[in-house]
Each structure stands twice: as structure tokens, then as C-alpha cells.
Design an enzyme around this catalytic site. Structure first.
Site, PDB file in Angstrom:
ATOM      1  N   ARG A 157       0.826  -1.129   0.174  1.00 53.01           N
ATOM      2  CA  ARG A 157      -0.034  -0.097  -0.141  1.00 53.01           C
ATOM      3  C   ARG A 157       0.818   1.372  -0.242  1.00 53.01           C
ATOM      4  O   ARG A 157       0.496   2.166  -0.509  1.00 53.01           O
ATOM      5  CB  ARG A 157      -0.963   0.166   1.174  1.00 53.01           C
TER       6      ARG A 157
ATOM      7  N   LYS B 262      -2.574   6.296   1.867  1.00 57.08           N
ATOM      8  CA  LYS B 262      -2.483   6.858   2.812  1.00 57.08           C
ATOM      9  C   LYS B 262      -1.815   8.267   2.966  1.00 57.08           C
ATOM     10  O   LYS B 262      -0.736   8.118   3.608  1.00 57.08           O
ATOM     11  CB  LYS B 262      -2.061   5.830   3.957  1.00 57.08           C
TER      12      LYS B 262
ATOM     13  N   GLU C 217     -16.295   5.938   4.660  1.00 56.45           N
ATOM     14  CA  GLU C 217     -15.539   5.647   5.849  1.00 56.45           C
ATOM     15  C   GLU C 217     -15.751   6.129   7.073  1.00 56.45           C
ATOM     16  O   GLU C 217     -16.446   7.272   7.038  1.00 56.45           O
ATOM     17  CB  GLU C 217     -13.981   5.757   5.424  1.00 56.45           C
TER      18      GLU C 217
END
Ligand code: PLP
Ligand code: COI
Length: 343
Positions: free
Chosen positions: A83, A185, A221
Site C-alpha cells: 500500500r 494513505k 469511511e
């Protein structure tokens, strides 16, 4: 080494300085080489660094657990490495090779072993960072990059651990827009959420739920955790559209629920649908699985069950996940990664 000065019974999700950190640096067009372990402490950085001027930075979050088998394990660390690589591509940074990433995480955990909480009391939270540390005045990729890791012992992310949380759907703010950086992220994804989150907390909620930025209709989210709900025996979670962070806990829960025989549907989840579900929870490395007691949208509040008791499937998934992480149950998925030297 002496015992860490921590009261393991009162750990919260907060920063405790530990003994060592890891740092590696590279120039923009040079390959990464392994970095070094240094005593934990402040770093010095150019005022013109890309990360502090233009937000060219990523972070990761993972945990090391002391387990029932008497060793220390990480949970699917290669997924965090990948990621971060996808994030590096998106923010035009040189991706850290998976082998360097994993080796760095292992070294940091090994060197700070006295800070890993006893089983059941918490975990050692591992925070890898990748950022443009070289000076750059125009908006462009920085000339130098730093990959850094620090660790800190943590307890539950939400107060009360497995007690139900009350959430507020944000009707004015969004976390991420199509084509933006919501799917990685990026550090810049988080500061804009602080004001809505603080306001929600001041009003008595644990966090906000974000809706999609295009139609203001679909659940994306929960702050820094992914969303699930159970309706008519089917588990639903918002599909990954590029604006939602592909959580490693989310992926693990999908696999666990399917393995238990549940149908899991990844699709757009309307706020009204979520509010009509029988169970709801959010999940992430920090949040683990946090049962949702109620959701409020405008002047409407719905309560799941009595608002205080976690749903049956929520509990089942929590036990399945944490029993693998703590090596209480057999790891049939191959998810746990023992830390060499702490076995
Ligand atoms: N969503 C956001 C925005 C996050 O910051 C996180 C935390 O990493 C998650 C979801 C959960 O992801 P993971 O399960 O990989 O920790
Ligand atoms: C995590 O779950 O690891 C997170 O990064 C959540 C939050 C602390 C940002």
C-alpha cells in the site's frame, strides 16, 4: 534490558516515546538502500522540504502482537508495504522495496521489544513514514526522500475498547474526491478531517462518517476506519472506488466472513440503507473492530439493537480476527508474520 516504564493496564491510543527508530534516505533517482537504527529522537529537516511545504508524504499503521505462542508477530505486513508503494506512485515518490520495508519494521520491533505490551493488553503500534525531505521551492517532487519508522505501545483507539460507539454522518465535509488521494494513505487526507471530527466529539459522538463527495449519498469511511453493516444476513461494505482507503483489516474481515459462510457484498452503501441495517461496525489497525451503537444524520438517529451490545456477527468477527492475531486460533490464511529473534 529493563522493563518499560508503562502501566500496561491503562494503555490508550497515544504516543509514548520508545528507545529506537529507523531512518533511510535516498535521492530522487537513486535506488533505496537499507537504513539504520538510531536512538529515538527529533529529526532535523529543511524548511523547504517537500513534505512540510506541499504535503508530499505517506504514513502506514501496523501492529506487533505478543501472542499465545509466546512470540511476537506482525499481521500481513507485506500488505502495508504494497500500500505504501501504491501511495508512493501516486505522490511521485520512489517506492520503498518490500524487503527493505519489512526488514526495517522487524528491526524496529526487535530493538524496542521491551515496549511490546503483554498479550491482551495492547500492541506495539508501528508507524512507517515516507516523505519528500529534500528542499524544493516550486510545486514538484522533492530531490530527496526519507523512509522512517517509529513505534509506540498502544491500547484501544476508541475509549472503552469493545463498547459501542455513536457516530455522526458528516453533512458538510468530505474526506476524498474522485481522482484525488483518498485511496492512498497520504498525510494530506487527515488534517481536513480534524475540524469535523473535533466538532462531532464536542457534540458527544466518537467520530464522523463521511459520505461520497459526488452524490453525498453513499457511506465511504469512518474517520480512519472502514465501514461494514449486516442486513438480512448479508454483510455489506462500501466498494473501493478510489476514494476509500483499502484497509487491510477490511480485506481480512471480508475473507473471514466469507470463510464463515456469509455472503459479503462490496458495493455502494447508501446512508439510509446503512441506517436500516441490523448491525454495523468499523474496522482498522488502530480501531480493530469497533461496534457501532448508533448513527445520526441530521435530526435522525438510529440505534443498532439496544445501542450498547455489540452485534452477534460483529463479535464473531472480532474474535476470529483477534484470535488469529494473538495466535489463539490456527492461522489458516497465512497472515501472521513472526518477528525473527522474538520467536
Ligand atoms: N481508512 C482510513 C482512512 C485509515 O486511515 C485506515 C487506517 O489505516 C483505515 C481505513 C483502516 O486500514 P487498515 O485496516 O489497513 O489499518
Ligand atoms: C491505523 O488504523 O493504523 C490508522 O492509521 C488510523 C489512525 C491512527 C490514523
Amino acid at each position: 534490558m529493563s522493563e518499560a516504564p508503562v502501566d500496561w493496564d491503562s494503555l490508550t491510543f497515544s504516543m509514548t516515546e520508545t528507545d529506537f527508530m529507523y531512518i533511510a534516505k535516498t535521492a530522487i533517482d537513486a535506488p533505496w538502500a537499507p537504513g539504520e537504527i538510531l536512538p529515538y529522537g527529533n529529526i532535523s529537516i529543511s524548511p523547504a522540504a517537500g513534505v512540510i511545504n506541499y504535503g508530499q508524504g505517506l504514513f502506514e499503521g501496523m501492529k506487533a502482537y505478543r501472542t499465545n505462542a509466546g512470540r511476537v508477530v506482525l499481521f500481513r505486513p507485506e500488505e502495508n508495504a504494497r500500500r505504501m508503494q501504491r501511495g508512493a506512485d501516486r505522490l511521485k515518490m520512489p517506492p520503498v522495496p518490500e524487503s527493505i520495508f519489512i526488514d526495517a519494521v522487524e528491526q524496529c520491533v526487535q530493538q524496542n521489544a521491551r515496549w511490546i505490551p503483554p498479550m491482551g493488553k495492547g500492541a506495539l503500534y508501528v508507524r512507517p513514514l515516507l516523505n519528500g525531505s529534500g528542499p524544493i521551492l516550486g510545486v514538484a517532487p522533492a530531490p530527496e526522500y526519507t523512509f522512517m519508522i517509529y513505534v509506540t505501545p498502544v491500547g484501544p483507539y476508541f475509549k472503552g475498547g469493545m463498547s459501542c460507539i455513536n457516530l455522526l454522518i458528516s453533512d458538510h465535509h468530505h474526506r476524498a474526491a474522485p481522482g484525488g488521494s483518498g485511496g492512498v494513505k497520504a498525510i494530506g487526507n487527515y488534517a481536513p478531517g480534524m475540524m469535523p471530527s473535533k466538532n462531532a466529539k464536542a457534540a458527544g459522538y466518537a467520530e464522523v462518517i463521511y459520505l461520497d463527495a459526488e452524490e453525498h449519498k453513499y457511506v465511504e469511511e469512518v474517520g480512519a476506519a472502514n465501514f461494514f453493516c449486516l442486513k438480512d444476513g448479508v454483510l455489506y461494505t462500501p466498494e473501493l472506488t478510489g476514494t476509500i482507503l483499502p484497509g487491510i483489516t477490511r480485506d481480512s474481515i471480508i475473507q473471514l466472513a466469507r470463510h464463515m459462510g456469509y455472503e459479503v457484498v462490496e458495493e455502494k452503501v447508501e446512508a439510509g440503507f446503512a441506517m436500516s441495517a441490523e448491525e454495523a461496525f468499523c474496522c482498522g489497525t488502530a480501531a480493530v473492530i469497533s461496534p457501532i451503537g448508533s448513527i445520526t444524520l441530521g435530526d435522525k438517529t438510529v440505534t443498532y439493537s439496544d445501542g450498547a451490545t455489540p452485534g452477534e456477527l460483529t463479535l464473531k468477527l472480532y474474535n476470529a480476527l483477534t484470535n488469529i492475531q494473538n495466535e489463539v486460533d490456527e492461522d489458516t490464511f497465512g497472515w501472521v508474520h513472526p518477528v525473527p529473534g522474538l520467536e
